[in-house]
Design a protein around this motif. Structure first.
Motif, PDB file in Angstrom:
ATOM      1  N   PRO A  83       0.816  -1.052   0.028  1.00  0.00           N
ATOM      2  CA  PRO A  83       0.239   0.112   0.052  1.00  0.00           C
ATOM      3  C   PRO A  83       0.792   1.141   0.063  1.00  0.00           C
ATOM      4  N   LYS A  84       2.194   1.130   0.687  1.00  0.00           N
ATOM      5  CA  LYS A  84       2.805   2.411   0.522  1.00  0.00           C
ATOM      6  C   LYS A  84       3.852   2.542  -0.665  1.00  0.00           C
ATOM      7  N   SER A  85       3.450   1.857  -1.579  1.00  0.00           N
ATOM      8  CA  SER A  85       4.534   1.910  -2.947  1.00  0.00           C
ATOM      9  C   SER A  85       4.146   2.719  -3.669  1.00  0.00           C
ATOM     10  N   ARG A  86       4.944   3.162  -4.724  1.00  0.00           N
ATOM     11  CA  ARG A  86       4.253   3.960  -5.624  1.00  0.00           C
ATOM     12  C   ARG A  86       3.518   3.336  -6.550  1.00  0.00           C
ATOM     13  N   ASN A  87       3.375   2.109  -6.826  1.00  0.00           N
ATOM     14  CA  ASN A  87       2.648   1.631  -7.498  1.00  0.00           C
ATOM     15  C   ASN A  87       1.107   1.104  -6.773  1.00  0.00           C
ATOM     16  N   HIS A  88       1.033   1.562  -5.558  1.00  0.00           N
ATOM     17  CA  HIS A  88      -0.382   1.339  -4.818  1.00  0.00           C
ATOM     18  C   HIS A  88      -0.778  -0.197  -5.168  1.00  0.00           C
ATOM     19  N   THR A  89      -0.317  -1.056  -4.860  1.00  0.00           N
ATOM     20  CA  THR A  89      -0.486  -2.392  -5.433  1.00  0.00           C
ATOM     21  C   THR A  89      -1.723  -2.840  -4.492  1.00  0.00           C
ATOM     22  N   PHE A  90      -1.923  -2.564  -3.391  1.00  0.00           N
ATOM     23  CA  PHE A  90      -3.192  -2.844  -2.704  1.00  0.00           C
ATOM     24  C   PHE A  90      -4.384  -2.468  -3.747  1.00  0.00           C
ATOM     25  N   GLY A  91      -4.742  -1.294  -3.946  1.00  0.00           N
ATOM     26  CA  GLY A  91      -5.821  -0.545  -4.851  1.00  0.00           C
ATOM     27  C   GLY A  91      -5.499  -1.254  -6.173  1.00  0.00           C
ATOM     28  N   ARG A  92      -4.561  -1.254  -6.878  1.00  0.00           N
ATOM     29  CA  ARG A  92      -4.407  -1.612  -8.053  1.00  0.00           C
ATOM     30  C   ARG A  92      -4.650  -3.156  -8.499  1.00  0.00           C
ATOM     31  N   PHE A  93      -4.042  -3.811  -7.845  1.00  0.00           N
ATOM     32  CA  PHE A  93      -3.661  -5.332  -8.064  1.00  0.00           C
ATOM     33  C   PHE A  93      -4.211  -6.104  -6.786  1.00  0.00           C
ATOM     34  N   GLY A  94      -4.802  -5.610  -5.662  1.00  0.00           N
ATOM     35  CA  GLY A  94      -5.335  -6.601  -4.596  1.00  0.00           C
ATOM     36  C   GLY A  94      -4.146  -7.169  -3.907  1.00  0.00           C
ATOM     37  N   ILE A  95      -3.022  -6.530  -3.813  1.00  0.00           N
ATOM     38  CA  ILE A  95      -1.837  -6.965  -3.394  1.00  0.00           C
ATOM     39  C   ILE A  95      -1.249  -6.156  -2.290  1.00  0.00           C
ATOM     40  N   SER A  96      -1.768  -6.614  -0.735  1.00  0.00           N
ATOM     41  CA  SER A  96      -1.057  -5.907   0.324  1.00  0.00           C
ATOM     42  C   SER A  96       0.308  -6.499   0.877  1.00  0.00           C
ATOM     43  N   GLY A  97       0.480  -7.835   0.507  1.00  0.00           N
ATOM     44  CA  GLY A  97       1.811  -8.218   0.877  1.00  0.00           C
ATOM     45  C   GLY A  97       2.250  -9.305   0.122  1.00  0.00           C
ATOM     46  N   THR A  98       3.542  -9.484  -0.333  1.00  0.00           N
ATOM     47  CA  THR A  98       3.965 -10.492  -1.260  1.00  0.00           C
ATOM     48  C   THR A  98       5.551 -10.400  -0.928  1.00  0.00           C
ATOM     49  N   ASP A  99       6.078 -11.527  -1.727  1.00  0.00           N
ATOM     50  CA  ASP A  99       7.559 -11.471  -1.675  1.00  0.00           C
ATOM     51  C   ASP A  99       8.277 -12.006  -2.988  1.00  0.00           C
ATOM     52  N   VAL A 100       9.588 -12.001  -3.132  1.00  0.00           N
ATOM     53  CA  VAL A 100      10.232 -12.857  -4.063  1.00  0.00           C
ATOM     54  C   VAL A 100      10.533 -11.877  -5.152  1.00  0.00           C
ATOM     55  N   GLY A 101       9.443 -11.764  -6.113  1.00  0.00           N
ATOM     56  CA  GLY A 101       9.788 -10.669  -7.485  1.00  0.00           C
ATOM     57  C   GLY A 101      10.662 -11.319  -8.393  1.00  0.00           C
ATOM     58  N   VAL A 102      10.669 -12.369  -8.734  1.00  0.00           N
ATOM     59  CA  VAL A 102      11.840 -12.999  -9.753  1.00  0.00           C
ATOM     60  C   VAL A 102      11.590 -12.246 -11.205  1.00  0.00           C
ATOM     61  N   ALA A 103      12.592 -11.669 -11.595  1.00  0.00           N
ATOM     62  CA  ALA A 103      12.378 -10.595 -12.734  1.00  0.00           C
ATOM     63  C   ALA A 103      13.158 -11.095 -13.872  1.00  0.00           C
ATOM     64  N   TRP A 104      12.457 -11.061 -15.107  1.00  0.00           N
ATOM     65  CA  TRP A 104      13.267 -11.334 -16.514  1.00  0.00           C
ATOM     66  C   TRP A 104      12.591 -10.423 -17.535  1.00  0.00           C
ATOM     67  N   ASP A 105      13.421 -10.405 -18.772  1.00  0.00           N
ATOM     68  CA  ASP A 105      12.808  -9.571 -19.829  1.00  0.00           C
ATOM     69  C   ASP A 105      12.179 -10.700 -20.541  1.00  0.00           C
ATOM     70  N   ASN A 106      10.980 -10.421 -21.208  1.00  0.00           N
ATOM     71  CA  ASN A 106      10.008 -11.050 -21.672  1.00  0.00           C
ATOM     72  C   ASN A 106      10.422 -11.509 -23.379  1.00  0.00           C
ATOM     73  N   GLY A 107      11.647 -10.596 -23.498  1.00  0.00           N
ATOM     74  CA  GLY A 107      12.002 -10.792 -25.102  1.00  0.00           C
ATOM     75  C   GLY A 107      11.805  -9.782 -26.124  1.00  0.00           C
ATOM     76  N   ARG A 108      10.739  -8.998 -25.394  1.00  0.00           N
ATOM     77  CA  ARG A 108      10.323  -7.547 -26.173  1.00  0.00           C
ATOM     78  C   ARG A 108      10.474  -6.429 -25.308  1.00  0.00           C
ATOM     79  N   GLY A 109      11.270  -6.429 -24.472  1.00  0.00           N
ATOM     80  CA  GLY A 109      11.748  -5.202 -23.777  1.00  0.00           C
ATOM     81  C   GLY A 109      10.783  -5.070 -22.212  1.00  0.00           C
ATOM     82  N   GLN A 110       9.772  -5.805 -22.259  1.00  0.00           N
ATOM     83  CA  GLN A 110       9.219  -5.741 -20.864  1.00  0.00           C
ATOM     84  C   GLN A 110       9.528  -6.625 -19.953  1.00  0.00           C
ATOM     85  N   THR A 111       9.631  -6.173 -18.568  1.00  0.00           N
ATOM     86  CA  THR A 111       9.996  -6.870 -17.374  1.00  0.00           C
ATOM     87  C   THR A 111       8.924  -7.637 -16.847  1.00  0.00           C
TER      88      THR A 111
END
Length: 402
Positions: A83-111
């Motif tokens: 909720p305190k992130s710049r992304n406001h993930t609680f209001g936008r995605f229904g996420i108040s808490g989560t972890d890990v965040g494995v990240a990779w490029d999808n092959g077209r420049g999007q993460t």
């Protein structure tokens, strides 16, 4: 084993679950208690206390302000989730808490970013808990933080039975894009054990043909955590003792002399084992009969022969080739965030350099593909890191040394 091969196969063959960011559904977040849920409420699917607090402590509470740290070339940039992130993930995605965040490029420049156990509205009976979720970002400039794209309640990527002692949850540990498809390696957690230990049924590869909106798991990619070797047909889950070494993973595309190979780094379940490495050609990611394992002297075809490349305890890993360093970079977090480098995927790996202190309580450092150090344009390396107390993911920058 609590799950038979037949049960595993039928369960996973049916696991094609939407991960798209769809419109909000009834019960999605509104004005509610936007905090990471402790394990004291009704209907909480997992006891996360042992997972999150290796030295004991209280259940996680509301997300706090980002811990400010700027020392020795490492700086905390901003919350990615919560909720305190710049992304406001609680209001936008229904996420108040989560972890890990494995990240990779999808092959077209999007993460793409795959997260683990996820909570939403803590006032609902099930606290809107999900085994895993996928989020996306088109942000190429991480200096001022990581912005997420889209809006809508984030659905599970793939499900789990949800029964302790059978299959409690399914958590992504690595992701990669090859040939226009997305691949996520995940672990099926049977139960949470003592602090920093958990027990897996297997690890496996989930595949998406549509940029992560739906996923399926080919049964022959399953590595059963049995600690024994039993001959089975090629299209069955694998029963090999060496598969226990690859219950959690990190993917890295080869660079320099190793271009054309993909490397899979593996550790046993929990945060206590050593790290191992396998390699395969991009087109063979689903054909484990073509994988090769480093046995300390050469690459061989038997996973049982894999020998440790980094001694334990090794925790959740991320590994990438850095054109800036002309070396491979490895992050993990047994006592603060540690950084190692190597000229070759199998090492020898340098002594670990601590880039973030244990006092920050960070774990699962996952490198961002748009880091200048991974693009070859500068020394800045950005990574997602989960924080014990807040049970959310923040963005951290460190400067790597040539």
């Amino acid at each position: 084993m609590h799950l038979t091969v037949r049960r595993l196969t039928s369960l996973l063959a049916a696991t094609v679950v939407s991960a798209g960011l769809i419109s909000a559904v009834p019960g999605a977040p509104g004005v509610a208690d936007a905090r990471s849920c402790s394990n004291s409420g009704t209907g909480v699917p997992i006891p996360i206390i042992n997972k999150l607090f290796p030295r004991g402590g209280s259940p996680i509470g509301p997300q706090k302000q980002m811990p400010a740290y700027d020392h020795g070339g490492t700086k905390t940039i901003g919350w990615v989730t919560g909720p305190k992130s710049r992304n406001h993930t609680f209001g936008r995605f229904g996420i108040s808490g989560t972890d890990v965040g494995v990240a990779w490029d999808n092959g077209r420049g999007q993460t793409l970013m795959a997260f683990g156990d996820t909570f939403g509205n803590c006032l609902t009976p099930d606290q809107q808990w999900r085994n895993n979720v996928l989020l996306r970002s088109n942000d190429r400039n991480l200096a001022d933080g990581l912005s997420l794209s889209g809006r809508g309640y984030a659905r599970e990527m793939f499900n789990a039975i949800g029964v302790d002692g059978v299959e409690k949850t399914a958590i992504p540990t690595a992701g990669i894009s090859l040939g226009g498809k997305q691949y996520v390696n995940y672990m099926s957690v049977r139960a949470w054990g003592p602090p920093s230990r958990w027990y897996t049924n297997y690890s496996a590869i989930a595949v998406s043909n549509n940029n992560g909106h739906s996923w399926y798991t080919p049964p022959n990619t399953i590595r059963v955590n049995a600690g024994i070797t039993i001959p089975v047909p090629a299209d069955w889950p694998s029963f090999q003792a060496g598969d226990a070494k690859f219950q959690q993973s990190a993917y890295a595309k080869g660079g320099g002399a190793e271009s054309g190979w993909v490397y899979q780094y593996g550790t046993p379940n929990g945060r206590f084992g050593a790290a191992y490495v396998a390699r395969f050609r991009p087109g063979d990611i689903l054909n484990r009969s073509r994988y090769q394992y480093w046995n300390g002297r050469a690459w061989v075809g038997n996973p049982d022969a894999a020998r440790a490349i980094v001694r334990g305890p090794v925790t959740e890993l991320s590994v990438s080739w850095s054109p800036y360093l002309n070396r491979y970079v490895m992050l993990d977090s047994p006592r603060g965030v540690l950084l190692r480098t190597a000229a070759h995927p199998q090492g020898p790996w340098s002594p670990a350099r601590r880039v973030a202190p244990a006092s920050l309580e960070l774990y699962a450092p996952m490198m961002l593909p748009d880091s200048p150090a991974l693009r070859g344009t500068g020394p800045e390396l950005y990574f997602n890191a989960s924080r014990w107390e807040d049970y959310n993911v923040l963005l951290v920058r460190t400067t790597i040394r040539r």
